[in-house]
Design an enzyme around this catalytic site. Sequence first.
Site, PDB file in Angstrom:
ATOM      1  N   ASP A  92      52.381  61.307  57.032  1.00  0.00           N
ATOM      2  CA  ASP A  92      51.018  61.839  56.952  1.00  0.00           C
ATOM      3  C   ASP A  92      51.013  63.356  57.061  1.00  0.00           C
ATOM      4  O   ASP A  92      51.927  63.954  57.631  1.00  0.00           O
ATOM      5  CB  ASP A  92      50.160  61.277  58.091  1.00  0.00           C
ATOM      6  CG  ASP A  92      50.030  59.775  58.008  1.00  0.00           C
ATOM      7  OD1 ASP A  92      50.063  59.255  56.885  1.00  0.00           O
ATOM      8  OD2 ASP A  92      49.913  59.128  59.064  1.00  0.00           O
ATOM      9  N   ILE A  93      49.933  63.957  56.594  1.00  0.00           N
ATOM     10  CA  ILE A  93      49.790  65.410  56.628  1.00  0.00           C
ATOM     11  C   ILE A  93      49.882  65.960  58.045  1.00  0.00           C
ATOM     12  O   ILE A  93      50.411  67.042  58.283  1.00  0.00           O
ATOM     13  CB  ILE A  93      48.456  65.824  55.951  1.00  0.00           C
ATOM     14  CG1 ILE A  93      48.427  67.332  55.755  1.00  0.00           C
ATOM     15  CG2 ILE A  93      47.239  65.342  56.734  1.00  0.00           C
ATOM     16  CD1 ILE A  93      47.382  67.787  54.773  1.00  0.00           C
TER      17      ILE A  93
END
Length: 248
Positions: free
Chosen positions: A121-122
């Site tokens: 994920d970011i």
Amino acid sequence: MTEPLRLSKRMSELGLCSRREADEWIARGWVRVDGQVVSELGSKVLPHQKVTVERQAAAQQAKRVTVLLHKPMGYVSGQAEDGYRPAVVLVTPENRWDEDKAPLQFHGSQLKSLVPAGRLDIDSTGLLVLTQDGRIAKQLIGEDTSIEKEYLVRVQYQRGPRLPDAELKRLNHGLSLDGKKLLPAKVSWQNEDQLRFVLREGKKRQIRRMCELVGLKVLGLKRVRIGRVKLGNLPPGKWRYLGSEEGF
């Protein structure tokens, strides 16, 4: 009677290459079935037939690289989205780790078809694998993969002073996401505010969603291992090549 299979699917099953690579090799006339060149896309074979590839295919595959990147926060794993840059932009000569022992020289052609084998994920950090090799991508993200992925997760319990042991047991085995039971995981306390997760699957935002179900808020998430390959001392934003002696 045994059903015929698409040649590209059979080649992928045999671990020769990815399906996309197989189609490319077939079109180039680099694939033989029982000694005969097969160059028509969509061709089918029976499971007992012998599939071989020409030396050119093996030589092309040997040039494909796999990169290990310590992804920092703020980068997406794959395509650019919502104004955020993809992690592959960090793969530059300047960002190569000084302690990388691989005897490879960086070349721009190594960025072609360099894709993430799995996602982070970011707002997560840690080990991200980018590869040109379809065999490695299939090994890490194929439907039947059994490769473990290990994470260190800093958490805060929202429903009291400490996570009950019963909820820790549910994290290990007993949760469902999207209506499906999760595979057993290994979840244990690393220290008083950090959990260690070892998973064999990777649903979207899986760890964060698992934590939510038992009242934990994730404050930080870092992937430190994929199979036998560890993040080790690789600094954030730096990358190195997967060594020829390493395997997941």
